[in-house]
Design an enzyme around this catalytic site. Structure first.
Site, PDB file in Angstrom:
ATOM      1  N   GLY A  42       0.316 -15.908   6.751  1.00 49.91           N
ATOM      2  CA  GLY A  42       0.229 -14.588   7.376  1.00 49.91           C
ATOM      3  C   GLY A  42       0.611 -14.587   8.848  1.00 49.91           C
ATOM      4  O   GLY A  42       0.199 -13.704   9.594  1.00 49.91           O
ATOM      5  N   LYS A  43       1.417 -15.552   9.264  1.00 53.23           N
ATOM      6  CA  LYS A  43       1.778 -15.673  10.679  1.00 53.23           C
ATOM      7  C   LYS A  43       3.093 -14.977  11.014  1.00 53.23           C
ATOM      8  O   LYS A  43       3.234 -14.406  12.078  1.00 53.23           O
ATOM      9  CB  LYS A  43       1.871 -17.144  11.078  1.00 53.23           C
ATOM     10  CG  LYS A  43       0.563 -17.896  10.956  1.00 53.23           C
ATOM     11  CD  LYS A  43       0.760 -19.364  11.266  1.00 53.23           C
ATOM     12  CE  LYS A  43      -0.523 -20.157  11.141  1.00 53.23           C
ATOM     13  NZ  LYS A  43      -0.310 -21.583  11.444  1.00 53.23           N
TER      14      LYS A  43
END
Length: 98
Positions: free
Chosen positions: A56-57
């Site tokens: 989720g970066k």
């Protein structure tokens, strides 16, 4: 991001840290990584941006890995971006307070 290792991980983890601090945030929208590290090495420097997306970066729709030596690639990328001139038509970014 130029290179890898701890600086790369720190830049990517700002999204995760912001969420942990209670900020409503999204993944990094655009990501370019210039590196000579290969994912086959299994080290942090070689982790791909696709892996960062799984955490989720970064948004994988607009990520680009550039496997090149940074002192050669960065001047070429910066020169291309500057001379293309897309920055001329950009609206100024105004800070907003929370």
């Amino acid at each position: 991001m130029i290179g890898g290792g701890v600086p790369k991980n720190f830049a990517q983890d700002t999204v995760v840290a912001a969420e942990m601090l209670g900020f409503d945030t999204i993944m990094h929208k655009y990501t370019i990584q210039v590196t000579v590290a290969d994912e086959r090495d299994g080290a942090l420097s070689g982790s791909t941006l696709k892996e960062a997306h799984s955490w989720g970066k970064v948004d994988k729709a607009t990520e680009q890995m550039v496997f090149a030596e940074a002192t050669v690639a960065l001047p070429l990328i910066a020169g291309y971006a500057y001379h293309k001139g897309n920055w001329r038509d950009r609206q100024p970014h105004h800070k907003t307070s929370r």
